[in-house]
Scaffold this active site. Structure first.
Site, PDB file in Angstrom:
ATOM      1  N   GLU A 191      37.029  50.586  40.812  1.00 33.65           N
ATOM      2  CA  GLU A 191      36.276  51.502  41.650  1.00 33.65           C
ATOM      3  C   GLU A 191      36.747  52.907  41.280  1.00 33.65           C
ATOM      4  O   GLU A 191      37.949  53.174  41.275  1.00 33.65           O
ATOM      5  CB  GLU A 191      36.569  51.231  43.137  1.00 33.65           C
TER       6      GLU A 191
ATOM      7  N   ARG B 204      48.753  39.706  41.785  1.00 29.82           N
ATOM      8  CA  ARG B 204      48.763  41.106  41.409  1.00 29.82           C
ATOM      9  C   ARG B 204      50.167  41.517  40.981  1.00 29.82           C
ATOM     10  O   ARG B 204      51.143  40.842  41.285  1.00 29.82           O
ATOM     11  CB  ARG B 204      48.274  41.973  42.552  1.00 29.82           C
TER      12      ARG B 204
ATOM     13  N   LYS C 212      46.179  52.695  45.271  1.00 32.57           N
ATOM     14  CA  LYS C 212      45.576  53.989  44.989  1.00 32.57           C
ATOM     15  C   LYS C 212      45.577  54.892  46.215  1.00 32.57           C
ATOM     16  O   LYS C 212      45.711  56.100  46.110  1.00 32.57           O
ATOM     17  CB  LYS C 212      44.128  53.791  44.513  1.00 32.57           C
TER      18      LYS C 212
HETATM   19  P1  ATP Z   1      44.541  49.380  44.714  1.00 30.56           P
HETATM   20  O1  ATP Z   1      44.698  48.113  45.500  1.00 30.56           O
HETATM   21  O2  ATP Z   1      45.746  49.799  43.961  1.00 30.56           O
HETATM   22  O3  ATP Z   1      43.980  50.493  45.526  1.00 30.56           O
HETATM   23  P2  ATP Z   1      42.126  48.375  43.822  1.00 30.56           P
HETATM   24  O4  ATP Z   1      42.244  46.901  43.736  1.00 30.56           O
HETATM   25  O5  ATP Z   1      41.468  48.927  45.019  1.00 30.56           O
HETATM   26  O6  ATP Z   1      43.526  49.027  43.597  1.00 30.56           O
HETATM   27  P3  ATP Z   1      40.106  48.501  41.863  1.00 30.56           P
HETATM   28  O7  ATP Z   1      39.591  49.704  41.190  1.00 30.56           O
HETATM   29  O8  ATP Z   1      39.236  47.779  42.801  1.00 30.56           O
HETATM   30  O9  ATP Z   1      41.419  48.955  42.576  1.00 30.56           O
HETATM   31  O10 ATP Z   1      40.723  47.504  40.812  1.00 30.56           O
HETATM   32  C1  ATP Z   1      40.118  47.161  39.607  1.00 30.56           C
HETATM   33  C2  ATP Z   1      40.689  45.850  39.125  1.00 30.56           C
HETATM   34  O11 ATP Z   1      42.091  45.953  38.954  1.00 30.56           O
HETATM   35  C3  ATP Z   1      40.445  44.747  40.144  1.00 30.56           C
HETATM   36  O12 ATP Z   1      39.980  43.614  39.454  1.00 30.56           O
HETATM   37  C4  ATP Z   1      41.797  44.522  40.745  1.00 30.56           C
HETATM   38  O13 ATP Z   1      41.954  43.181  41.146  1.00 30.56           O
HETATM   39  C5  ATP Z   1      42.743  44.893  39.601  1.00 30.56           C
HETATM   40  N1  ATP Z   1      44.035  45.326  40.153  1.00 30.56           N
HETATM   41  C6  ATP Z   1      44.261  46.312  41.029  1.00 30.56           C
HETATM   42  N2  ATP Z   1      45.567  46.398  41.354  1.00 30.56           N
HETATM   43  C7  ATP Z   1      46.197  45.426  40.639  1.00 30.56           C
HETATM   44  C8  ATP Z   1      47.556  44.984  40.531  1.00 30.56           C
HETATM   45  N3  ATP Z   1      48.540  45.567  41.212  1.00 30.56           N
HETATM   46  N4  ATP Z   1      47.833  43.959  39.692  1.00 30.56           N
HETATM   47  C9  ATP Z   1      46.848  43.378  38.985  1.00 30.56           C
HETATM   48  N5  ATP Z   1      45.555  43.733  39.040  1.00 30.56           N
HETATM   49  C10 ATP Z   1      45.211  44.741  39.857  1.00 30.56           C
END
Ligand code: ATP
Ligand code: MG
Length: 562
Positions: free
Chosen positions: A37, A263, A273
């Site tokens: 996102e 994760r 984020k």
């Molecule tokens: P955050 O939780 O840090 O705000 P998010 O999951 O909201 O991150 P996205 O932009 O939705 O951020 O993530 C894009 C991809 O990265 C998704 O498929 C998510 O599952 C993966 N992702 C995000 N954080 C992690 C992590 N700590 N480890 C592995 N994959 C991750």
């Protein structure tokens, strides 16, 4: 200089599933996607997902899509889109022609929602937020059906059309999937799939004032792109039922398989984020690319190599159980990479002047220094030497213990690649601060060894005062003082910020070859760690260097001592 190391990828459970699927002929080719996102910069957790998705595509000679999941215009921006593209490329991956945006599917998604309404599987609900929460029930109690649940198809179509045309106010109503208010999986209790948001979108402008929710958008975007394996983190495990329900109910021609993995969590940092954004907005750090942040842009500016991050992701592997990775593992991965590729140089961080009293005032000479003692192919360079030099303040001690093999009055040490010198006298200012050392050198010891075979244990680094490159150097420590800053229920994570995470040394003296340093170069300052030029704050003639990492894991040592 190649940073590539042949890595043998361990077969994790996801790669195993994919291999089995291919073997059984379920798919002709595997297609994955990375779906960020655009509401912030990417962090090291995203790198894990990027390496997994793009890695699988590479190994199978197929494609991985970069898809922006841009359904929440209030928090998203073009700046974030651009930073994400840059970071994925920098990590060494390429989506080729497969760049997509969920917002490009808004027409299709709207049509799918209309279809759900026609199938009596979605309805417009006028409960407000609070009522909706009350109707939802709890983990132990079933929910209650909304009084709007049994509206006719015609009424729902009309209301949804009014939502779309901007005739209804934000928050007035939503479109919900009609599933099961008694489902043990709360996500299945008639989830919202469309909401009214009168916000302009960074790609579609004011075309839309209704936006689809993540769970509705994601599965359909995957389906339209013919993704075979939709890999996400464990917190989406319960969402899988909804993912499957949407595709099954719409009887879509293909049905990607959602698979969840653990994760990445790293200690002494925060990863979400939302929290990183707070650190940026509230000026705890200097922007998303502050070298203390574990964002991809922060790591890049700090001097991490893409290879070291990819190797880190290989080392930690892909599993099904959430766990914590020690920050030292990340630091070791860059140490390993830089140990082989970084040329060695001499740099004095806290200079102390020494005068070689028996070296002629106007004499200068050049001494040969190896660029990498373990790798002669990296060649050598010439270091200027003269009567006045700088050494490290910590390499002198007035009342030195017997085992201090560095400078003290009457003791002899080796200047790296140069001569053996003996300290004769300490000069202090009026306040008693040591300002200079007077030493003598042995002209017979050029290169650092004595013809008479006498043993000198200590070797220290130095820089010629006349030729030194003056520079600013930034040393970094962990951004937080505790292992799990965001897991304290009573305290805000920002209370655990390490006040000493950045130390700036204004007046360092570096060997003159570093005047030609380029942003892309990384060096080992002997005995001090790995360094690179700061890409933002360096100016011609005014270099600023970042310490990427120390030479050894000082934290592991501290832990052992305890
Ligand atoms: P955050 O939780 O840090 O705000 P998010 O999951 O909201 O991150 P996205 O932009 O939705 O951020 O993530 C894009 C991809 O990265 C998704 O498929 C998510 O599952 C993966 N992702 C995000 N954080 C992690 C992590 N700590 N480890 C592995 N994959 C991750
Ligand atoms: Mg998330």
């Amino acid at each position: 200089m190649s940073t590539e190391k042949p890595t043998e990828k361990p077969v994790d459970f996801i790669r195993q599933i994919i291999a089995d699927d291919l073997q059984q002929g379920k798919h002709d080719q595997v297609i994955t996607r990375f779906p960020p996102e655009p509401n912030g910069f990417l962090h090291i957790g995203h790198a894990k997902s990027i390496c997994l998705n793009f890695g699988i595509a590479q190994e199978n000679n197929s494609e991985c899509h970069l898809r922006f999941d841009d359904t929440n215009p209030g928090k998203e921006s073009v700046e974030y889109v651009e930073s994400i593209k840059k970071d994925v490329h920098w990590l060494g991956f390429d989506w080729g022609e497969h760049l997509y945006y969920a917002s490009d599917y808004f027409d299709q998604l709207h049509a799918f929602a209309v279809e759900l309404i026609k199938k009596e599987k979605a309805y417009v609900c006028h409960l407000n937020g609070e009522e909706m929460r009350a109707y939802r029930g709890t983990l132990t109690e079933p929910g209650k059906e909304s009084p709007y649940r049994n509206r006719s198809v015609e009424e729902n179509l009309m209301l949804f059309e009014q939502m779309k045309n901007g005739e209804l106010a934000e928050g007035e109503c939503v479109l919900r999937a009609k599933i099961d208010m008694a489902s043990p999986n709360i996500i299945m209790r008639d989830p919202v799939i469309y909401r009214i948001m009168k916000i302009s979108h960074h790609r579609t402008g004011n075309t839309w004032c209704i936006y689809p929710m993540y769970d509705f958008t994601h599965c359909l975007s995957d389906m339209m792109e013919r993704i075979t394996h939709s890999l996400c983190t464990l917190e989406f495990e319960n969402n899988r039922a909804l993912y499957d329900w949407v595709l099954d109910t719409l009887e879509t021609p293909c049905h990607p398989q959602q698979i969840e993995f653990a994760r990445l969590n790293i200690n002494f940092t925060v990863m979400s984020k939302r929290k990183l954004l707070q650190l940026v907005n509230e000026h705890y750090v200097n922007g998303w690319n502050d070298p203390r942040m574990l964002t991809i842009s922060g790591l890049r500016r700090r001097g991490y190599t893409p290879a070291s991050i990819r190797n880190f992701c290989d080392i930690i592997g892909i599993g099904k159980r959430d766990s914590w990775i020690d920050m030292g593992v990340l630091e070791n991965s860059v140490r390993d990479d830089l140990n082989t590729l970084a040329p060695r140089v001499l740099g004095v961080l806290n200079p102390l002047k020494i005068v070689i009293t028996n070296y002629p005032e106007d004499k200068e000479e050049e001494l040969e220094a190896q660029n990498h003692p373990q790798n002669p192919e990296m060649g050598s360079r010439m270091l200027p030497f003269c009567r006045e030099l700088y050494v490290e303040q910590t390499d002198f001690m007035e009342d030195a213990p017997r085992k201090f093999f560095r400078l003290s009055v009457g003791r002899e040490v080796r200047l790296r690649y140069a001569y053996l010198i003996t300290c004769q006298e300490v000069i202090k200012d009026d306040e008693g601060n040591i300002v200079e050392l007077r030493c003598t050198y042995d002209p017979e010891t050029r290169g650092g060894s004595a013809p008479d075979g006498r043993k000198v244990k200590g070797t220290i680094h130095w820089v010629s005062a006349r030729h030194a490159l003056q520079a600013k150097v930034r040393l970094y420590d962990r951004l937080f003082t505790v292992e799990h800053p965001d897991m304290d229920k009573e305290k805000d994570f920002k209370e655990f910020i390490n006040p000493d995470s950045l130390q700036t040394l204004e007046n360092c003296m570096l060997e003159p070859t570093l005047a030609n340093a380029d942003e892309a170069d990384r060096y080992q300052f002997e005995r001090q760690g790995y360094f690179c030029l700061d890409s933002e704050d360096s100016a011609p003639g005014k270099p600023v260097f970042n310490r990427i990492v120390t030479l050894r894991d000082s934290w592991a040592k501290l832990a052992k001592k305890k």
